[in-house]
Write a protein that holds these residues in place. Structure first.
Motif: not given
Length: 940
Positions: A464, A491-492, A495, A499, A524, A527, A530
């Motif tokens: 992260d 998930n990290t 993401s 980003n 999940t 993300s 997004r």
């Protein structure tokens, strides 16, 4: 002759040191024992640490007397047995083991209870070699069948985590009573083998042996296991059994039931009822219920229960304070409550206990009082890792980033080693500061520590960190190095890809995750949603369909994300359908719909959602205030702004920035000053808010107020300089604007295209052609900014204002990109000023194609024809306007009298005071005509 026993340590080259004993008495005591079983299994080093083997360097008077006592001749075996039991009961385990070893050396035989005490001492000293040696002695000496020794052996092995050995001893027990089962059950529970503990509990319950049944201790041991497994139904079954055997009023069982129900989330329905049935409540009973309310987030109820506890003369103990202190911050007046607890702690001298001081540090960190936390931290005589971690986390969450990093450096220098919690607190600080180098050093330290490398949560935090710092390569490398990836790891990483706009890597990772059999969870899906907004509405629908099939739509966070995705893709209808079908709507749901509607100009729908919302937060009000202010509904904006305050909410920085455009539109410096005063009183310092205030003062014509605010700004950035320069440019003060621009460059603030537009506009208004050209060239050559249409429009205006219309027209034709309506409109306005018909006609042809619906262009061209007497041209423009069904809007003006705005539109007779106004105008008109008539008469 009294035998004198001495010790000799023989060290063999290929083995550990072995202790052997030699007697000076040729006739040793009867009943010889196999002492070598024990003494050959105990190394010299741990025995030397036991009492009676080697005089320590520093010794208290009591320990010195005991040492001398041990050097005295060994008494009879009864005295030794009593001494062993006494030492063990007094928790002097080293002395107990020392007496036992000396008994073996004297060939004296301990009894079963003494040997059980020896086993307990060996377990307490946490030396596995001692434990196994004692076990070997018990087997060969015939003590293995004694129940007391067997129970002690089971407890000892369970304490070491050697449950296989504990089970083996358990199987050898002839008659297993409830205590024997409880000892092994406690070992499983203590080791964390919850499922095995449950199986053992069921075996005990169903063994069918007479007299063997779960006791109060059994229930107290198994209930925390049930709480850890979070199996409420099993806990309720145990509760039913407790009621059946009549233990429901027992204090020990009741406390365990309260704790179990609280940890399983059934605090009000079950935990409180069980608590009320406990016949003899103790402090542990109250602590269990208070802790349960705290864990469920019911902080006010926890405090009420604490007050009730004190009113019933139950004094809070360490556990009470450690439980209550951290939740003070979550209640109204939390700082004062925590301060009261601090005073209580000081009055009762509890500030010497490290656990309580750690809780005080947690409290003050949560309420933001780091000065008090520093004071407590500095007065401590010793610190454990919890203390360091609490202070580091406190600095981090309160924005004291440099102090958090400094404290970590002090921790690394000292003897206490950081753990994963330490770095989980400090890594977000490095990400916030974009301190990639500092984060890499932490990563390097973690790699060098084997235990830390195995922490999945720490690996996730490092991933992260790299993702937030934009280093996707290192993030991916760290992710691949995590040995035991969990769903949070994936998930990290996903993401981080989103980003950093790494959509291809995102798609590859998502595919790999599914191929490895890891099912996506709600995080999940967030993300994925997004990412889908980048690909378009089709992918949003696919993500929505998957969420529906997987049952994630019922998660309110996923539902809100689906709404937001539809809105961002322009599908307000899709968002509306999802909104209608969404269950469990919350404030965020309404805010998402309002934001989506406003973004696409559907203000009426936004108003409808706003009116239907039962609960509104400050974001809801800010959205509507901003919408009204930006859509020329200033009255509604101010009405809502006052209403949100009447609802008990305090406007934040975004609230003020939302209402300021309405103040500026009314050209009311008084309203802007009121907003400014509120900002000062409430300490709402924000650099963007400061820029908005500067801009509002400038639009209201109050440049003095704007400049005072600009000068008082402690930290001027690009936003501040742009607002001040734009204000000067707006009022034609080119020299002041250029001076601000120079000050900005001296402050090493890099300009952007917005401030370049403002300074070029100032030059054009002042007719500074040379300065304007120089700045325009520096846009690319010095500042590396690609000119925008606004920059080209400024240069056209700069040339046109000086009458260089041909040069301006050629400049437009030579532009590297096609000019837009703004650029052509600038030149057309200059043609009107300079009465240039031919160039104006060519410019108008471009404008009528680019902006066919903009009536202002037609009016300007018509005026150009009329000024030159070309009435056929005027008629031609009017026919074109009629053909395109365009009508000139009525003129509008307004003024403010006694804080009330009065609007006047041409041909409008709706003003409530129109009779008085027109009467006054006729009087003024008559007064203006009278002097002119007198002048005419005199001339005649």
């Amino acid at each position: 002759m009294v035998p004198i026993w001495t010790r000799k340590v023989a060290i063999r080259p290929s083995s550990k040191p072995v202790v052997t004993f030699f007697s000076s008495d040729p006739n040793p005591s009867a009943r010889p024992l196999p002492t070598s079983i024990v003494v050959r299994s105990l190394s010299a080093e741990p025995l030397a640490s036991c009492h009676g083997f080697g005089m320590p360097r520093e010794r208290s008077p009591v320990k010195t007397a005991r040492y001398l006592l041990d050097e005295m001749p060994v008494p009879d075996f009864r005295t030794c047995n009593q001494r062993i039991r006494a030492h063990t009961s007094g928790r002097d385990y080293q002395a107990s083991l020392s007496v036992f070893v000396r008994m073996l050396g004297a060939r004296l035989r301990p009894d079963g209870f003494a040997l059980a005490a020896v086993v307990k001492s060996a377990a307490a000293l946490r030396v596995a070699g001692h434990a196994r040696a004692v076990h070997g002695f018990a087997v060969k000496a015939g003590f293995a069948g004694i129940v007391a020794v067997q129970k002690a052996m089971i407890d000892m092995y369970a304490g070491f985590g050697a449950l296989r050995d504990a089970c083996q001893v358990f199987e050898e027990v002839g008659h297993r009573d409830s205590v024997t089962w409880n000892v092994l059950l406690t070992g499983y529970a203590r080791t964390g083998l919850s499922e095995d503990a449950m199986r053992l509990f069921h075996s005990m319950h169903g063994c069918g042996v007479e007299g063997v049944k779960p006791t109060a201790v059994t229930i107290a041991v198994i209930l925390p296991v049930i709480a850890k497994l979070n199996v409420l139904k099993t806990g309720q079954g145990v509760h039913a059994y407790v009621i059946k055997i009549g233990l429901d009023t027992d204090t020990l069982v009741g406390n365990a039931l309260v704790s179990m129900y609280a940890k399983c989330g059934s605090i009000i329905d079950d935990a409180h009822k069980v608590f009320s049935l406990i016949s003899s409540k103790d402090t542990v009973s109250w602590n269990s219920l208070i802790g349960g309310y705290s864990q469920c987030g019911l902080f006010a109820e926890a405090f009420r229960l604490f007050s009730r506890m004190v009113s019933m003369n139950f004094l809070p103990n360490d556990t009470t304070l450690v439980t209550v202190l951290p939740i003070c911050a979550f209640t109204e007046g939390g700082w004062h409550r925590g301060n009261e607890f601090h005073c209580y702690i000081l009055r009762h001298g509890l500030d010497v206990q490290l656990s309580i001081c750690n809780s005080l540090l947690t409290h003050y960190s949560k309420v933001g009082d780091m000065k008090r936390a520093e004071y407590i931290f500095g007065r401590l005589d010793s610190w454990d890792l919890v203390t360091w971690n609490t202070m580091i986390a406190g600095y981090a969450i309160n924005g004291w980033t440099s102090k958090a990093l400094d404290l970590l450096q002090q921790l690394l220098i000292g003897s206490t080693k950081p753990d994963s919690v330490t770095f989980l607190s400090i890594l977000p600080v490095c990400a916030q500061l974009y301190d990639v180098e500092g984060g890499r050093k932490i990563h390097g330290y973690v790699i060098r520590q084997n235990l830390l490398c195995q922490e999945t949560s720490l690996g996730n935090a490092i991933v992260d960190f790299y993702g937030r710092c934009g280093d996707i390569v290192d993030a991916l490398q760290t992710f691949r190095g995590i040995n035991k990836k969990d769903i949070i790891s994936w998930n990290t990483m996903l993401s981080a890809c989103i980003n950093n706009e790494q959509l291809e890597k995102f798609a590859d990772l998502l595919t790999q995750m599914i191929c490895e059999g890891i099912q996506p969870d709600s995080v999940t899906i967030l993300s994925v949603l997004r990412a889908s907004t980048t690909y378009g509405i089709r992918k949003v629908r696919e993500a929505h369909a998957y969420s529906f099939r997987a049952g994630f739509v019922s998660h309110i966070t996923v539902g809100n994300a689906i709404l937001d995705a539809y809105a961002k893709c322009g599908s307000t209808e899709g968002a509306h359908r999802t909104f209608l079908n969404l269950t469990g709507r919350n404030v965020i749901t309404g805010n998402t719909m309002i934001s989506g509607y406003l973004k696409h100009g559907r203000s009426e729908d936004a108003e409808m959602v706003f009116g239907q919302m039962c609960e509104k937060d400050l974001t809801t009000w800010n959205l509507m205030v901003q919408a009204y202010a930006q859509n020329d509904c200033s009255d509604l904006a101010f009405t809502l702004f006052h209403q949100l305050q009447s609802e008990g909410m305090r406007p934040d920085a975004l609230s003020i920035m939302s209402i300021l455009p309405a103040c500026a539109r009314l050209a009311s410096p008084c309203l802007v000053r009121q907003c400014h005063g509120y900002v000062i009183r409430t300490s709402l310092y924000d650099i963007h808010l400061e820029g908005a205030l500067l801009d509002s003062y400038s639009k209201c014509g109050s440049l003095d107020d704007a400049y005072k605010l600009f000068q008082a700004s402690p930290k001027k950035d690009l936003v501040t300089f742009t607002a001040m320069l734009g204000g000067y440019a707006m009022h034609g003060l080119a020299e002041e604007a250029i001076r601000v621009f120079s000050d900005m460059l001296e402050a090493h603030v890099k300009p952007d295209h917005v401030i370049m537009t403002a300074v070029l506009s100032a030059c054009s208004h002042a007719g500074l052609i040379d300065v304007g050209w120089r700045l325009f060239k520096s846009t690319i050559e010095i500042h590396g900014i690609r000119p925008t249409m606004e920059h080209y429009a400024c240069m056209v205006d700069l040339l046109a204002r000086r009458g260089q219309l041909i040069e301006a027209y050629e400049f437009i034709l030579d532009m590297p990109c096609e000019a837009n309506a703004n650029v052509w409109g600038t030149l057309l306005g200059a043609c009107k000023i300079h009465k240039e018909v031919e160039i104006g006609r060519m410019v108008a042809d471009h404008l009528f194609d680019a902006e066919a619906e903009n009536i202002g262009n037609y009016v300007v061209m018509s005026n150009i024809y009329a000024a030159d007497g070309r009435w056929e041209g005027v008629e031609q423009v009017r026919r074109l306007m009629k053909t395109r069904d365009l009508k000139k809007p009525a003129g509008c003006s307004w003024l403010e009298v006694s804080m009330k705005r009065h609007v006047f539109v041409a041909g409008d007779l709706s003003h409530p005071q129109r009779t008085f106004i027109y009467s006054t105008l006729r009087t003024l008109d008559q007064l203006m005509k009278e002097p002119m008539e007198r002048i005419c008469i005199r001339a005649n």
